[in-house]
Design an enzyme around this catalytic site. Structure first.
Site, PDB file in Angstrom:
ATOM      1  N   GLY A 157     -28.863  44.416  -9.066  1.00 52.19           N
ATOM      2  CA  GLY A 157     -29.550  45.811  -8.796  1.00 52.19           C
ATOM      3  C   GLY A 157     -28.662  46.374  -7.419  1.00 52.19           C
ATOM      4  CB  THR A 237     -34.127  38.310   0.675  1.00 57.84           C
ATOM      5  OG1 THR A 237     -32.974  38.641  -0.356  1.00 57.84           O
ATOM      6  CG2 THR A 237     -33.453  37.444   1.821  1.00 57.84           C
ATOM      7  NE  ARG A 239     -42.324  42.337  -3.956  1.00 56.81           N
ATOM      8  CZ  ARG A 239     -41.393  43.017  -3.086  1.00 56.81           C
ATOM      9  NH1 ARG A 239     -40.513  42.337  -2.183  1.00 56.81           N
ATOM     10  NH2 ARG A 239     -41.524  44.376  -3.025  1.00 56.81           N
ATOM     11  CD  GLU A 268     -44.864  37.200   2.239  1.00 55.78           C
ATOM     12  OE1 GLU A 268     -44.939  38.567   2.477  1.00 55.78           O
ATOM     13  OE2 GLU A 268     -43.681  37.244   1.633  1.00 55.78           O
ATOM     14  CG  HIS A 287     -41.782  40.196   3.485  1.00 51.38           C
ATOM     15  ND1 HIS A 287     -42.686  40.053   2.425  1.00 51.38           N
ATOM     16  CD2 HIS A 287     -40.798  40.829   3.006  1.00 51.38           C
ATOM     17  CE1 HIS A 287     -42.233  40.818   1.698  1.00 51.38           C
ATOM     18  NE2 HIS A 287     -41.158  41.457   1.794  1.00 51.38           N
ATOM     19  CB  ALA A 289     -34.544  40.112   3.997  1.00 54.35           C
TER      20      ALA A 289
END
Length: 325
Positions: A157, A237, A239, A268, A287, A289
């Protein structure tokens, strides 16, 4: 004047600056803008803020009929800050007359750059070298160059395409797996579509950019990790639940793969007692990125553009791909 309210982020100098900039940008688009940070988030506070606006920018919390039914007399649009939407019940939103969008592609540069950074650091064993220097061990860990390597991209994507573009400068052989083949982009970027097993078998580095759904949960499992070269590295990076943590920890602990870079986790914040903590061949980040000053502003600007298009009854090429229902 239509009003958009943002529930994203807590107050600090960076977000103060970004929201002031967003307020000014929204005014240029003919929108009133309000920041209502959820600190802490509660469904009641979120519903109250969203009910007093025509559109809302939301974060990762759960949104369903409980909230939609309280806000839909005025609010007709919710925009997810980022690309994940698994916590938003799209069926409930549709039934309550609320459109849902996401800021698709706005953080692609940041995530792709971070993925490449982790690939290079892992292949050069910089994390192990840093740990050695910090403990007085001057042993030199010898790694591999990324130039000329085979890199596999799971999910082609916006982020996967951006990573491929960055990799072009390294002369890499680039493989990609996706259920949809964008052949035009692949040809322009020098990418070859293959099946997932080929990526796991042949890649020197793998970067995960898949969407999370029932078919991809635990996608990186023991069977696929066993296909990897012993010095290959893998980066997530996207889920956390895309990775089977038990299988990944075992592969890292037994040094059956070269290393892993993990920015996202099933739980998390990552607990300090997690088996990932203390492994010598893993890079762990909280988390982040997608979080750069530039990407955060791109997300704010795109969210406002989506709202402006929605209320004006128009649609730009940029925002056309952002709608979810």
């Amino acid at each position: 004047m239509k009003k958009i309210v943002s529930l994203f982020a807590k107050g600090n100098p960076l977000y103060n600056m970004l929201n002031e900039r967003a307020k000014n940008y929204a005014a240029e688009k003919g929108l009133e803008y309000e920041w209502a940070p959820m600190d802490p988030y509660t469904p009641e506070k979120a519903a109250a803020a969203l009910a007093n606006a025509d559109a809302g920018i939301i974060d990762i919390e759960k949104y369903d009929r409980e909230i939609f039914s309280q806000i839909n007399s005025r609010n007709k649009l919710l925009i997810r800050f980022g690309v994940g939407f698994d916590a938003v019940n799209l069926k409930d939103a549709t039934e309550c007359g609320i459109k849902v969008a996401r800021t698709q592609g706005a953080n692609a540069n940041a995530v792709a750059e971070d993925a490449l950074l982790m690939i290079m650091a892992l292949r050069r064993k910089l994390n192990q070298g840093q740990r050695g220097v910090a403990t007085g061990n001057w042993a030199k860990e010898i790694g591999h160059e990324t130039i000329g390597a085979t890199v596999g991209i799971l999910g082609f994507g916006a982020v996967g395409k951006t990573l491929a573009k960055l990799l072009q400068g390294f002369g890499c052989r680039i493989l990609a797996f996706d259920t949809y083949h964008d052949d035009k982009a692949a040809a322009e970027l020098g990418v070859t579509f293959v099946d997932a097993d080929t990526i796991f078998r042949e890649s020197d580095a793998i970067s995960i950019h898949l969407a999370l759904n029932e078919s991809t949960k635990g996608y990186v499992n023991a069977e696929r990790l066993a296909m990897m070269k012993p010095d290959a590295v893998i980066v997530n990076t996207a889920r956390g639940p895309l990775v089977d943590d038990e299988a990944m920890v075992a592969a890292l602990r037994e040094h059956r793969i070269g290393g892993a870079g993990l920015d996202v986790f099933a739980q998390e914040p990552l607990p300090v007692e997690s088996p990932y903590v203390g492994l010598d061949n893993v890079i762990l980040t909280p988390h982040v990125a997608s979080s750069t000053v530039e990407s955060l502003w791109s997300i704010y600007a795109m969210a406002i553009d989506i709202a402006a298009d929605f209320f004006n009854g128009t649609e730009s090429a940029q925002t056309a791909r952002c709608w979810l229902n």
